[in-house]
Design an enzyme around this catalytic site. Structure first.
Site, PDB file in Angstrom:
ATOM      1  N   ARG A  15       0.666  -6.321   2.245  1.00  0.00           N
ATOM      2  CA  ARG A  15      -0.447  -5.592   2.056  1.00  0.00           C
ATOM      3  C   ARG A  15      -1.554  -6.630   1.480  1.00  0.00           C
ATOM      4  O   ARG A  15      -1.602  -7.427   1.611  1.00  0.00           O
ATOM      5  CB  ARG A  15      -0.352  -4.278   1.398  1.00  0.00           C
ATOM      6  CG  ARG A  15       0.481  -3.136   2.274  1.00  0.00           C
ATOM      7  CD  ARG A  15       0.616  -1.793   1.618  1.00  0.00           C
ATOM      8  NE  ARG A  15      -0.494  -0.974   1.287  1.00  0.00           N
ATOM      9  CZ  ARG A  15      -1.040  -0.318   2.233  1.00  0.00           C
ATOM     10  NH1 ARG A  15      -0.682   0.019   3.376  1.00  0.00           N
ATOM     11  NH2 ARG A  15      -2.284   0.488   1.674  1.00  0.00           N
ATOM     12  N   ASP A 141      -9.518   1.070  -9.069  1.00  0.00           N
ATOM     13  CA  ASP A 141      -9.953   1.703  -7.923  1.00  0.00           C
ATOM     14  C   ASP A 141     -11.352   2.440  -8.141  1.00  0.00           C
ATOM     15  O   ASP A 141     -11.786   2.710  -9.362  1.00  0.00           O
ATOM     16  CB  ASP A 141      -8.887   2.821  -7.743  1.00  0.00           C
ATOM     17  CG  ASP A 141      -8.872   3.660  -6.382  1.00  0.00           C
ATOM     18  OD1 ASP A 141      -9.978   4.078  -6.057  1.00  0.00           O
ATOM     19  OD2 ASP A 141      -7.981   3.528  -5.649  1.00  0.00           O
ATOM     20  N   TYR A 154      -2.802   9.621 -10.595  1.00  0.00           N
ATOM     21  CA  TYR A 154      -3.377   8.289 -10.243  1.00  0.00           C
ATOM     22  C   TYR A 154      -4.581   7.956 -10.878  1.00  0.00           C
ATOM     23  O   TYR A 154      -4.720   6.576 -11.248  1.00  0.00           O
ATOM     24  CB  TYR A 154      -3.374   8.434  -8.815  1.00  0.00           C
ATOM     25  CG  TYR A 154      -3.860   7.007  -8.183  1.00  0.00           C
ATOM     26  CD1 TYR A 154      -3.219   5.793  -8.026  1.00  0.00           C
ATOM     27  CD2 TYR A 154      -5.224   7.064  -7.645  1.00  0.00           C
ATOM     28  CE1 TYR A 154      -3.759   4.715  -7.348  1.00  0.00           C
ATOM     29  CE2 TYR A 154      -5.903   5.829  -7.232  1.00  0.00           C
ATOM     30  CZ  TYR A 154      -4.990   4.623  -7.108  1.00  0.00           C
ATOM     31  OH  TYR A 154      -5.522   3.591  -6.770  1.00  0.00           O
TER      32      TYR A 154
END
Length: 244
Positions: A15, A141, A154
């Site tokens: 990835r 993120d 998360y």
């Protein structure tokens, strides 16, 4: 770029990690490719890259959840070529933890991969990075600031990694720069449906999904050209994080 520079990439066999490894390798950087269980993928990528530049990629296997093993991992990476210039904390766990069903095992796993391991890897790598005025790039993120429904653990863990980035930048300067990248819609999780994909893309200002090369090129910029940038979180999300 100096061909002798060395980058350790965690979770580098697949990835985003694999794309990053290819991108950095093209500039002459030697790669220490970490993997946990994806041995076959790691070996294939090593073979691919070593075919274009002999003896330029080595593999290291480790379970990042074992904090005691992380200094040895960093030392192994350093010993491959006698230096370490770049640490990319890419390895990450991601899955749903709806309130009411989340448990301590999930807490330990998500915080372990997204916050604890990057901290102890960075701490172990710092002396080597200081020798060469190196840098750290963390993968955070956009949901570290804008929570994603049913992913509380998360999001909390990535928020911790954002603070780690800023704190490490302050503590390791001036010798070591520390930055992070916050991806948006780059690679879809397996469970996401087409309607959700279209809704997410519609919320970007560029009205399209990004790709792994967008992340890898940003990492390359931070590593190679951003000598006066540290402690920053760069969103690579097509403007999605600006959309309320």
């Amino acid at each position: 770029m100096d061909q002798n520079k060395v980058a350790l990439i965690t979770g580098g066999s697949q990835r985003l990690g694999a794309t990053t490894a290819r991108t950095l390798h093209q500039t002459g950087i030697n790669i220490v490719l970490h993997y946990r269980s994806s041995r076959e993928s790691a070996q294939q990528l090593q073979k691919e890259l070593n075919a274009t530049r002999k003896n330029s990629v080595v593999l290291v296997q480790a379970d990042l959840m074992s904090s005691k093993s992380l200094p040895a991992l960093v030392k192994e990476a350093h010993n491959a070529w006698g230096r370490l210039d770049i640490l990319i904390n890419n390895a990450s766990s991601f899955y749903r933890t709806p309130i009411g069903s989340a448990d301590e095992k999930q807490w330990d796993d998500l915080f372990g991969s997204n916050a604890k391991a990057p901290f102890f890897l960075s701490q172990a790598a710092a002396p080597f990075l200081k020798e060469n005025h190196g840098c750290i790039v963390n993968m955070v993120d956009i949901h570290a600031e804008r929570p994603l429904k049913e992913h509380t653990l998360y999001c909390m863990a990535k928020a911790s990694l954002v603070m780690l980035t800023k704190s490490m930048a302050r503590e390791l300067g001036p010798e070591v720069r520390v930055n992070a990248i916050a991806p948006g819609a780059i690679m879809w999780p397996d469970e996401i449906d087409e309607v959700t994909k279209k809704r997410i893309v519609s919320r970007t200002f560029l009205k399209r999904k990004g790709n792994p090369d967008d992340i890898a090129r940003t990492i390359l910029f931070l590593v190679q050209d951003a000598n006066y940038i540290t402690g920053q979180i760069i969103a690579v999300d097509g403007g999605r994080s600006l959309n309320g």
